[in-house]
Motif scaffolding. Structure first.
Motif, PDB file in Angstrom:
ATOM      1  N   PHE A 102       0.853  -1.179   0.000  1.00  0.00           N
ATOM      2  CA  PHE A 102       0.000   0.000   0.000  1.00  0.00           C
ATOM      3  C   PHE A 102       0.895   1.237   0.000  1.00  0.00           C
ATOM      4  O   PHE A 102       1.731   1.407   0.893  1.00  0.00           O
ATOM      5  N   GLN A 133      -4.888   4.189  -2.549  1.00  0.00           N
ATOM      6  CA  GLN A 133      -5.216   4.832  -1.280  1.00  0.00           C
ATOM      7  C   GLN A 133      -6.573   4.353  -0.786  1.00  0.00           C
ATOM      8  O   GLN A 133      -7.547   4.307  -1.536  1.00  0.00           O
ATOM      9  N   PRO A 137      -5.645   1.842   5.819  1.00  0.00           N
ATOM     10  CA  PRO A 137      -4.700   0.859   5.254  1.00  0.00           C
ATOM     11  C   PRO A 137      -4.273  -0.197   6.259  1.00  0.00           C
ATOM     12  O   PRO A 137      -3.933  -1.316   5.894  1.00  0.00           O
ATOM     13  N   SER A 140      -6.254  -3.283   6.048  1.00  0.00           N
ATOM     14  CA  SER A 140      -5.829  -4.098   4.902  1.00  0.00           C
ATOM     15  C   SER A 140      -4.651  -4.968   5.280  1.00  0.00           C
ATOM     16  O   SER A 140      -4.593  -6.145   4.934  1.00  0.00           O
ATOM     17  N   LEU A 149       3.015  -1.354   4.301  1.00  0.00           N
ATOM     18  CA  LEU A 149       2.469  -0.016   4.112  1.00  0.00           C
ATOM     19  C   LEU A 149       3.644   0.950   4.014  1.00  0.00           C
ATOM     20  O   LEU A 149       4.585   0.856   4.808  1.00  0.00           O
TER      21      LEU A 149
END
Length: 307
Positions: A102, A133, A137, A140, A149
């Protein structure tokens, strides 16, 4: 395999069902027939004495118990994957892994090309998947949808480990032929100008607007908002607007567009760009390799690629 009379294979089906909220889509993800997934859901309902997913009209909704179990089930599967399924050794030249990361489009323009060049130099067979985005996050990552990330330190979660990769300044960009490009950029001029802004979602104000308002009492007049950092500079061309942009991104864009770069007319702390990973993945040799490669990539950030 069973634990407390629960077939642990059902946890995989439960995880996908809770995510997809559809028997048909879950069957596609699991590469099973809809009837097989429907049977798994029936067994889960019987075991937990709860509907877990309830059909209302054409949609399926998660019950309160299902909501409570969602993160726990994903964490269990993450722990199994990180403890048992991840191979103890990692060779970038022979791996078939896909790493999901991410990060913003700014990061993909400034940092990721250096990462990919380094991976190529190692004859790496790894694949990379960059995710867009989203609002949260960290969720996720906790669900196993992202391996890493890459985010500013202000958005790093305290629940999982992280490292600072590098620091970044911010600058202002304006069209070469604008009046504001040929006059001193004071705080008053900045406050009175129109601005092009990256706004991550309809529910959050952008970082710059929050900082400038809190520190200097300036409410920027946003004339254009977009979801992308990379397009901000191009959107001031032909206008008197200002884009507040990451310095390295600004230097890249100024090689292409007729733009002037000026320093911010006020003090602002440098952004710390961090990499974060799940605590269960501390010993994942593949992620250790990838994190080390990211650190090496940061040493090349200020080396300009060929024009």
């Amino acid at each position: 395999m069973r634990f407390n009379k629960l077939d642990l294979n059902l946890l995989i089906a439960l995880d996908v069902l809770l995510k997809e909220r559809s028997i048909t889509r879950a069957a596609e993800k699991l590469n099973l027939s809809p009837s097989a997934v429907s049977n798994s859901l029936s067994r889960l309902r019987e075991y937990f004495n709860d509907d877990i997913l309830t059909q209302i009209g054409r949609k399926m909704y998660i019950t309160p118990l299902g909501e409570d179990m969602q993160d726990s089930v994903r964490n269990v599967l993450n722990l199994i994957e990180s403890s048992i399924l991840i191979q103890p050794n990692f060779d970038p030249a022979t791996t078939d892994r896909t790493f999901s990361i991410f990060c913003s489009d700014y990061t993909q323009m400034v940092l990721i090309p250096h990462l990919l060049m380094l991976a190529e130099q190692q004859n790496s067979n790894a694949r990379f998947r960059f995710l867009p985005q989203i609002e949260n996050p960290h969720k996720s990552m906790e669900r196993g949808e992202a391996d890493l990330l890459i985010i500013p330190s202000d958005f790093v979660s305290a629940e999982n480990p992280s490292d600072v990769l590098y620091e970044e300044d911010f600058v202002c960009m304006m069209w070469n032929d604008s009046a504001i490009a040929h006059t001193p950029l004071t705080v008053a001029a900045y406050a009175n100008a129109g601005h092009v802004s990256m706004e991550p979602s309809a529910h959050r104000r952008d970082f710059f607007s929050q900082f400038i308002n809190q520190e200097y009492g300036i409410n920027r007049h946003i004339t254009v908002s977009t979801y992308s950092f990379a397009v901000l500079p191009s959107m001031v061309v032909g206008t008197e607007n200002i884009a507040t942009v990451h310095a390295r991104l600004a230097r890249q864009i100024a090689r292409i567009w007729p733009l002037t770069i000026k320093p911010l007319p006020f003090a602002m702390a440098r952004m710390k760009q961090c990499v974060q990973w799940h605590q269960y993945r501390n010993n994942d040799k593949g992620l250790i390799w990838l994190r080390e490669l990211l650190v090496k990539a940061t040493s090349q950030l200020d080396i300009s690629p060929p024009a």
